[in-house]
Motif scaffolding. Sequence first.
Motif, PDB file in Angstrom:
ATOM      1  N   THR A 155       0.838  -1.193   0.000  1.00  0.00           N
ATOM      2  CA  THR A 155       0.000   0.000   0.000  1.00  0.00           C
ATOM      3  C   THR A 155       0.872   1.243   0.000  1.00  0.00           C
ATOM      4  O   THR A 155       1.996   1.231   0.527  1.00  0.00           O
ATOM      5  N   GLY A 156       0.353   2.319  -0.573  1.00  0.00           N
ATOM      6  CA  GLY A 156       1.129   3.553  -0.608  1.00  0.00           C
ATOM      7  C   GLY A 156       0.393   4.609  -1.396  1.00  0.00           C
ATOM      8  O   GLY A 156      -0.838   4.579  -1.525  1.00  0.00           O
ATOM      9  N   SER A 157       1.170   5.542  -1.945  1.00  0.00           N
ATOM     10  CA  SER A 157       0.535   6.653  -2.652  1.00  0.00           C
ATOM     11  C   SER A 157       1.392   7.107  -3.819  1.00  0.00           C
ATOM     12  O   SER A 157       2.589   6.812  -3.890  1.00  0.00           O
ATOM     13  N   GLY A 158       0.742   7.831  -4.725  1.00  0.00           N
ATOM     14  CA  GLY A 158       1.429   8.295  -5.920  1.00  0.00           C
ATOM     15  C   GLY A 158       0.820   9.583  -6.429  1.00  0.00           C
ATOM     16  O   GLY A 158      -0.138  10.127  -5.864  1.00  0.00           O
ATOM     17  N   THR A 168      -3.269  17.526 -12.453  1.00  0.00           N
ATOM     18  CA  THR A 168      -2.435  16.638 -11.628  1.00  0.00           C
ATOM     19  C   THR A 168      -3.241  16.162 -10.420  1.00  0.00           C
ATOM     20  O   THR A 168      -4.035  16.920  -9.860  1.00  0.00           O
ATOM     21  N   PHE A 169      -3.045  14.882 -10.035  1.00  0.00           N
ATOM     22  CA  PHE A 169      -3.842  14.316  -8.944  1.00  0.00           C
ATOM     23  C   PHE A 169      -2.967  13.418  -8.078  1.00  0.00           C
ATOM     24  O   PHE A 169      -1.959  12.871  -8.528  1.00  0.00           O
ATOM     25  N   GLY A 170      -3.378  13.277  -6.813  1.00  0.00           N
ATOM     26  CA  GLY A 170      -2.733  12.332  -5.906  1.00  0.00           C
ATOM     27  C   GLY A 170      -3.634  11.131  -5.707  1.00  0.00           C
ATOM     28  O   GLY A 170      -4.864  11.259  -5.751  1.00  0.00           O
ATOM     29  N   TYR A 171      -3.030   9.976  -5.500  1.00  0.00           N
ATOM     30  CA  TYR A 171      -3.843   8.771  -5.298  1.00  0.00           C
ATOM     31  C   TYR A 171      -3.205   7.838  -4.276  1.00  0.00           C
ATOM     32  O   TYR A 171      -1.993   7.835  -4.090  1.00  0.00           O
ATOM     33  N   SER A 172      -4.067   7.068  -3.615  1.00  0.00           N
ATOM     34  CA  SER A 172      -3.594   5.968  -2.780  1.00  0.00           C
ATOM     35  C   SER A 172      -3.767   4.680  -3.575  1.00  0.00           C
ATOM     36  O   SER A 172      -4.594   4.619  -4.500  1.00  0.00           O
ATOM     37  N   GLU A 173      -2.975   3.667  -3.243  1.00  0.00           N
ATOM     38  CA  GLU A 173      -2.950   2.454  -4.066  1.00  0.00           C
ATOM     39  C   GLU A 173      -2.749   1.229  -3.194  1.00  0.00           C
ATOM     40  O   GLU A 173      -1.999   1.268  -2.222  1.00  0.00           O
ATOM     41  N   THR A 174      -3.437   0.154  -3.561  1.00  0.00           N
ATOM     42  CA  THR A 174      -3.227  -1.159  -2.939  1.00  0.00           C
ATOM     43  C   THR A 174      -2.977  -2.173  -4.044  1.00  0.00           C
ATOM     44  O   THR A 174      -3.752  -2.255  -5.000  1.00  0.00           O
ATOM     45  N   ALA A 184       3.756   8.113 -10.884  1.00  0.00           N
ATOM     46  CA  ALA A 184       4.874   7.652 -10.045  1.00  0.00           C
ATOM     47  C   ALA A 184       4.313   7.368  -8.666  1.00  0.00           C
ATOM     48  O   ALA A 184       3.503   8.148  -8.150  1.00  0.00           O
ATOM     49  N   ALA A 185       4.731   6.246  -8.060  1.00  0.00           N
ATOM     50  CA  ALA A 185       4.211   5.893  -6.730  1.00  0.00           C
ATOM     51  C   ALA A 185       5.253   5.101  -5.949  1.00  0.00           C
ATOM     52  O   ALA A 185       6.153   4.486  -6.529  1.00  0.00           O
ATOM     53  N   VAL A 186       5.112   5.150  -4.644  1.00  0.00           N
ATOM     54  CA  VAL A 186       5.936   4.350  -3.733  1.00  0.00           C
ATOM     55  C   VAL A 186       4.996   3.614  -2.781  1.00  0.00           C
ATOM     56  O   VAL A 186       4.122   4.237  -2.158  1.00  0.00           O
ATOM     57  N   LEU A 187       5.174   2.290  -2.698  1.00  0.00           N
ATOM     58  CA  LEU A 187       4.330   1.451  -1.848  1.00  0.00           C
ATOM     59  C   LEU A 187       5.215   0.720  -0.830  1.00  0.00           C
ATOM     60  O   LEU A 187       6.405   0.497  -1.079  1.00  0.00           O
ATOM     61  N   ARG A 188       4.611   0.326   0.287  1.00  0.00           N
ATOM     62  CA  ARG A 188       5.313  -0.462   1.306  1.00  0.00           C
ATOM     63  C   ARG A 188       4.572  -1.771   1.510  1.00  0.00           C
ATOM     64  O   ARG A 188       3.341  -1.791   1.475  1.00  0.00           O
ATOM     65  N   LYS A 189       5.331  -2.839   1.744  1.00  0.00           N
ATOM     66  CA  LYS A 189       4.675  -4.139   1.940  1.00  0.00           C
ATOM     67  C   LYS A 189       4.028  -4.210   3.319  1.00  0.00           C
ATOM     68  O   LYS A 189       4.657  -3.837   4.323  1.00  0.00           O
TER      69      LYS A 189
END
Length: 161
Positions: free
Chosen positions: A19-22, A31-37, A153-158
């Motif tokens: 999970t993380g955000s981009g 331009t938009f921000g998003y969370s991601e799973t 572009a996004a960065v997620l953490r396990k």
Amino acid sequence: MVDLHPAVAVLAPLLGTWTGSGTGEYPTIATFGYSETVTFGHIGKPFLTYTQRTAAVDDGRPLHAETGYIRVPGPGRVEWLLAHPTGIVEILEGTCDIGADGSVSMELSSTIARSASAKEVTALTRSIAVSGDRLSYTVQMAAVGQPLQHHLAAVLRKEQP
Ligand code: HEM
């Protein structure tokens, strides 16, 4: 739990939920921000399963989602087969490099198929890096008359099981 198929053993660091955000941008949109799973799984066969969903940072509304399978056709190579709810199907093919520290890095480019109602997307490339509990990626896209350029572009953490 069934053993991971040897053909996809090099992708073991991906398994789990991330999970993380981009941030997304393109010349034709705001331009938009998003969370991601993202979840990578397996059933003991020579592919990983993949699901992704995103939501807008500003109000939580669902944004893009995609789902598919990941295959390893040979040493140093990888294939992602993705379906999008926007009428687009993506076949990504490219390289998969495993670092001495177990990090995984992929450079992929897509063959795109579109339904008659889908927006015009003509090319897509993705760079993906996994190191420990960190997954980062960028997506470049040629679409709606624009040349290939940055979209995401996004960065997620396990997540810990
Ligand atoms: C994390 C994944 C993604 C997110 C969060 C995301 C989000 C968005 C958002 C919010 C927009 C602007 C509003 C809209 O049209 O809905 C947009 C536009 C667009 N996206 Fe993405 N997107 C993602 C991935 C993709 C992928 C993988 C593709 C292509 C296969 C794609 C193709 C497009 C296109 C063609 C547009 C329309 C541009 C226009 O009409 O001017 N997106 N995206």
